[in-house]
Design a protein around this motif. Structure first.
Motif, PDB file in Angstrom:
ATOM      1  N   SER A  98       0.842  -1.197   0.000  1.00  0.00           N
ATOM      2  CA  SER A  98       0.000   0.000   0.000  1.00  0.00           C
ATOM      3  C   SER A  98       0.878   1.249   0.000  1.00  0.00           C
ATOM      4  CB  SER A  98      -0.900   0.002   1.230  1.00  0.00           C
ATOM      5  OG  SER A  98      -0.127   0.121   2.414  1.00  0.00           O
ATOM      6  N   PRO A  99       0.336   2.386  -0.480  1.00  0.00           N
ATOM      7  CA  PRO A  99       1.114   3.639  -0.467  1.00  0.00           C
ATOM      8  C   PRO A  99       1.577   4.010   0.937  1.00  0.00           C
ATOM      9  CG  PRO A  99      -0.821   3.846  -1.865  1.00  0.00           C
ATOM     10  CD  PRO A  99      -0.961   2.550  -1.157  1.00  0.00           C
ATOM     11  N   GLN A 100       0.741   3.754   1.945  1.00  0.00           N
ATOM     12  CA  GLN A 100       1.124   4.103   3.314  1.00  0.00           C
ATOM     13  C   GLN A 100       2.358   3.319   3.751  1.00  0.00           C
ATOM     14  OE1 GLN A 100      -1.804   3.183   2.210  1.00  0.00           O
ATOM     15  NE2 GLN A 100      -3.521   4.310   3.167  1.00  0.00           N
ATOM     16  N   ALA A 101       2.393   2.018   3.442  1.00  0.00           N
ATOM     17  CA  ALA A 101       3.541   1.196   3.842  1.00  0.00           C
ATOM     18  C   ALA A 101       4.789   1.581   3.060  1.00  0.00           C
ATOM     19  CB  ALA A 101       3.212  -0.280   3.637  1.00  0.00           C
ATOM     20  N   ILE A 102       4.620   1.874   1.778  1.00  0.00           N
ATOM     21  CA  ILE A 102       5.771   2.269   0.959  1.00  0.00           C
ATOM     22  C   ILE A 102       6.339   3.590   1.452  1.00  0.00           C
ATOM     23  CG2 ILE A 102       6.505   2.922  -1.361  1.00  0.00           C
ATOM     24  CD1 ILE A 102       4.427   0.960  -2.449  1.00  0.00           C
ATOM     25  N   THR A 103       5.461   4.535   1.789  1.00  0.00           N
ATOM     26  CA  THR A 103       5.908   5.837   2.291  1.00  0.00           C
ATOM     27  C   THR A 103       6.649   5.673   3.616  1.00  0.00           C
ATOM     28  OG1 THR A 103       4.034   6.927   1.236  1.00  0.00           O
ATOM     29  CG2 THR A 103       5.154   8.131   2.992  1.00  0.00           C
ATOM     30  N   ALA A 104       6.176   4.757   4.452  1.00  0.00           N
ATOM     31  CA  ALA A 104       6.822   4.530   5.751  1.00  0.00           C
ATOM     32  C   ALA A 104       8.115   3.738   5.620  1.00  0.00           C
ATOM     33  CB  ALA A 104       5.861   3.802   6.684  1.00  0.00           C
ATOM     34  N   GLY A 105       8.407   3.214   4.438  1.00  0.00           N
ATOM     35  CA  GLY A 105       9.656   2.480   4.224  1.00  0.00           C
ATOM     36  C   GLY A 105       9.655   1.094   4.834  1.00  0.00           C
ATOM     37  N   ILE A 106       8.480   0.449   4.897  1.00  0.00           N
ATOM     38  CA  ILE A 106       8.399  -0.906   5.445  1.00  0.00           C
ATOM     39  C   ILE A 106       8.924  -1.885   4.403  1.00  0.00           C
ATOM     40  CG2 ILE A 106       6.926  -2.653   6.471  1.00  0.00           C
ATOM     41  CD1 ILE A 106       7.133  -0.110   8.107  1.00  0.00           C
ATOM     42  N   PRO A 107       9.993  -2.628   4.687  1.00  0.00           N
ATOM     43  CA  PRO A 107      10.554  -3.545   3.681  1.00  0.00           C
ATOM     44  C   PRO A 107       9.754  -4.839   3.611  1.00  0.00           C
ATOM     45  CG  PRO A 107      11.841  -3.670   5.682  1.00  0.00           C
ATOM     46  CD  PRO A 107      10.802  -2.609   5.930  1.00  0.00           C
ATOM     47  N   SER A 108       9.798  -5.467   2.443  1.00  0.00           N
ATOM     48  CA  SER A 108       9.177  -6.771   2.279  1.00  0.00           C
ATOM     49  C   SER A 108      10.114  -7.838   2.844  1.00  0.00           C
ATOM     50  CB  SER A 108       8.898  -7.050   0.805  1.00  0.00           C
ATOM     51  OG  SER A 108       8.363  -8.349   0.629  1.00  0.00           O
ATOM     52  N   PRO A 109       9.613  -8.790   3.638  1.00  0.00           N
ATOM     53  CA  PRO A 109      10.513  -9.781   4.269  1.00  0.00           C
ATOM     54  C   PRO A 109      11.145 -10.728   3.262  1.00  0.00           C
ATOM     55  CG  PRO A 109       8.213 -10.328   4.683  1.00  0.00           C
ATOM     56  CD  PRO A 109       8.214  -8.974   4.048  1.00  0.00           C
ATOM     57  N   TYR A 110      10.489 -11.008   2.144  1.00  0.00           N
ATOM     58  CA  TYR A 110      11.071 -11.867   1.120  1.00  0.00           C
ATOM     59  C   TYR A 110      10.339 -11.592  -0.194  1.00  0.00           C
ATOM     60  CZ  TYR A 110       7.076 -14.772   2.582  1.00  0.00           C
ATOM     61  OH  TYR A 110       5.829 -15.221   2.918  1.00  0.00           O
ATOM     62  N   PRO A 111      10.969 -11.915  -1.326  1.00  0.00           N
ATOM     63  CA  PRO A 111      10.362 -11.627  -2.638  1.00  0.00           C
ATOM     64  C   PRO A 111       9.017 -12.324  -2.786  1.00  0.00           C
ATOM     65  CG  PRO A 111      12.684 -12.170  -2.892  1.00  0.00           C
ATOM     66  CD  PRO A 111      12.336 -12.469  -1.474  1.00  0.00           C
ATOM     67  N   GLY A 112       8.060 -11.597  -3.314  1.00  0.00           N
ATOM     68  CA  GLY A 112       6.743 -12.151  -3.557  1.00  0.00           C
ATOM     69  C   GLY A 112       5.814 -12.108  -2.359  1.00  0.00           C
ATOM     70  N   PHE A 113       6.263 -11.540  -1.232  1.00  0.00           N
ATOM     71  CA  PHE A 113       5.400 -11.479  -0.052  1.00  0.00           C
ATOM     72  C   PHE A 113       4.229 -10.542  -0.321  1.00  0.00           C
ATOM     73  CE2 PHE A 113       4.113  -9.268   3.814  1.00  0.00           C
ATOM     74  CZ  PHE A 113       3.756 -10.336   4.629  1.00  0.00           C
ATOM     75  N   ASN A 114       3.053 -10.956   0.109  1.00  0.00           N
ATOM     76  CA  ASN A 114       1.849 -10.134  -0.025  1.00  0.00           C
ATOM     77  C   ASN A 114       1.005 -10.327   1.233  1.00  0.00           C
ATOM     78  OD1 ASN A 114      -0.170  -8.474  -1.011  1.00  0.00           O
ATOM     79  ND2 ASN A 114      -1.164 -10.127  -2.158  1.00  0.00           N
ATOM     80  N   GLY A 115       1.060  -9.349   2.111  1.00  0.00           N
ATOM     81  CA  GLY A 115       0.321  -9.431   3.361  1.00  0.00           C
ATOM     82  C   GLY A 115       0.354  -8.096   4.056  1.00  0.00           C
ATOM     83  N   THR A 116      -0.058  -8.088   5.308  1.00  0.00           N
ATOM     84  CA  THR A 116      -0.108  -6.840   6.061  1.00  0.00           C
ATOM     85  C   THR A 116       1.275  -6.474   6.576  1.00  0.00           C
ATOM     86  OG1 THR A 116      -0.576  -7.947   8.152  1.00  0.00           O
ATOM     87  CG2 THR A 116      -2.475  -7.345   6.766  1.00  0.00           C
ATOM     88  N   VAL A 117       1.382  -5.208   6.963  1.00  0.00           N
ATOM     89  CA  VAL A 117       2.617  -4.737   7.578  1.00  0.00           C
ATOM     90  C   VAL A 117       2.898  -5.509   8.863  1.00  0.00           C
ATOM     91  CG1 VAL A 117       3.709  -2.744   8.688  1.00  0.00           C
ATOM     92  CG2 VAL A 117       2.431  -2.447   6.554  1.00  0.00           C
ATOM     93  N   GLN A 118       1.855  -5.793   9.611  1.00  0.00           N
ATOM     94  CA  GLN A 118       2.010  -6.552  10.848  1.00  0.00           C
ATOM     95  C   GLN A 118       2.650  -7.913  10.577  1.00  0.00           C
ATOM     96  OE1 GLN A 118      -1.599  -7.244  13.108  1.00  0.00           O
ATOM     97  NE2 GLN A 118      -0.873  -9.306  13.567  1.00  0.00           N
ATOM     98  N   THR A 119       2.157  -8.635   9.588  1.00  0.00           N
ATOM     99  CA  THR A 119       2.720  -9.941   9.263  1.00  0.00           C
ATOM    100  C   THR A 119       4.151  -9.816   8.763  1.00  0.00           C
ATOM    101  OG1 THR A 119       0.504 -10.732   8.687  1.00  0.00           O
ATOM    102  CG2 THR A 119       2.365 -12.035   7.902  1.00  0.00           C
TER     103      THR A 119
END
Length: 332
Positions: A168-189
């Motif tokens: 989401s734009p909010q997560a991208i703006t906050a700089g939350i990294p993806s834990p591994y390639p192809g991950f699709n879930g919430t910031v919490q997860t």
């Protein structure tokens, strides 16, 4: 092997008794008693679920004709290919939940230390007074279900951002990294220690729990004489045990177990009434009168004790994250 062996389970026991004088005796004891380790459950089938992933499979062949024709013919063998076992793909349970057992502690048995001493004194009138300390300290009790895949409390400041998708734009703006390639879930997860297991990671029989009991018992006993026998027993105690851990981020605390009672008074007595043949009152040779008024006694058992602890539990979830506050156990 699934776990390390434990070779230090020595259980010494010693007890002494000393007659200070003909009417006074001192006793003391100490012992260590071991229980089975959690690994014993594997042989009984209780613990197999923690280890059979990838080693078993379930095959089904549906009958599409409602039983008019057989689903398959045994002479032709099983109609579908059998899988190659075991499946050692580390990503086999990604997207689900797993159970973890520490091989370094799983084979360690729980043990209890029993310690105590007492002083007994014979008194006049057939009375015996005894006072004693009783201690029981249990270590390395096993408990399952401690969650390991829990959000670090430092991320709670992200607030409702935790419930947003990682893309989401909010997560991208906050700089939350993806834990591994192809991950699709919430910031919490994504911020969990093991984001590939959103269903959770729990321990299987973690032997890290303890309990402590201290008790002081005093009793006065009268041996049967002049028609009277009685026992008065009073105990004060304190029992603490490890509380259920919420997660690895919260310190484990001790609380009162559900059956803890800080004091208890027990009375028992029996008195033969002095009426009838051979007694002090109404001593008669008349068999009818003797049968009616004789042979009566008064007896009772009374028990007074403190109430059980009151458990108060509270849950707080303002961010959508599965954070639970530990239960609070009030006093008696």
């Amino acid at each position: 092997r699934l776990f390390d062996g434990y070779y230090k389970a020595l259980g010494p026991r010693v007890g002494i008794a000393y007659a200070w004088n003909p009417k006074t005796v001192v006793r003391a004891y100490y012992g260590i008693i071991y229980a089975d380790n959690a690994a014993a459950d594997i042989g009984s089938g209780i613990g197999l679920g923690a280890y059979n992933t990838g080693w078993t499979t379930t095959l089904a062949q549906p009958n599409t004709t409602s039983g008019v024709y057989p689903a398959f013919n045994w002479n032709n063998g099983w109609p579908t290919a059998l899988p190659n076992l075991p499946t050692v793909n580390p990503a086999l349970q990604n997207g689900s939940s797993i159970t973890y057992a520490d091989p370094k502690t799983f084979g360690r048995p729980a043990y209890a230390e029993d310690v105590g001493f007492s002083l007994s004194r014979e008194l006049p009138l057939g009375l015996l007074l005894e006072t004693a300390y009783i201690g029981n300290f249990t270590h390395h009790l096993a408990r399952s279900g401690v969650p390991l895949n829990v959000l670090n409390p430092k991320y709670l400041s992200l607030g409702f951002l935790l419930s947003q998708n990682i893309n989401s734009p909010q997560a991208i703006t906050a700089g939350i990294p993806s834990p591994y390639p192809g991950f699709n879930g919430t910031v919490q997860t994504a911020l969990l220690p093991y984001p590939q297991y959103p269903g959770g990671v729990s321990t299987y029989y973690s032997p890290n729990w303890n309990s402590f009991y201290h008790g002081w018992e005093t009793k006065l006993q009268k041996r049967f004489g002049n028609g009277l026998s009685m026992l008065v027993d009073y105990t004060v105690s304190k029992n603490l045990a490890s509380a259920q851990a919420v997660s690895a981020y919260y310190p484990r605390i001790n609380n009162f177990p559900a059956l803890d009672r800080p004091w208890q008074l027990a009375l028992s007595y029996s008195y033969d009434l002095p009426f009838g043949r051979g007694k002090r009152f109404l001593n008669t040779s008349n068999p009818f009168v003797a049968a009616v008024v004789g042979g009566w006694s008064v007896a009772g058992i009374q028990d007074y004790e403190a109430g059980l602890p009151i458990n108060l539990s509270a849950w707080g979830n303002p961010t959508g994250a599965p954070i639970r506050t530990p239960a609070v156990t009030c006093g008696n």
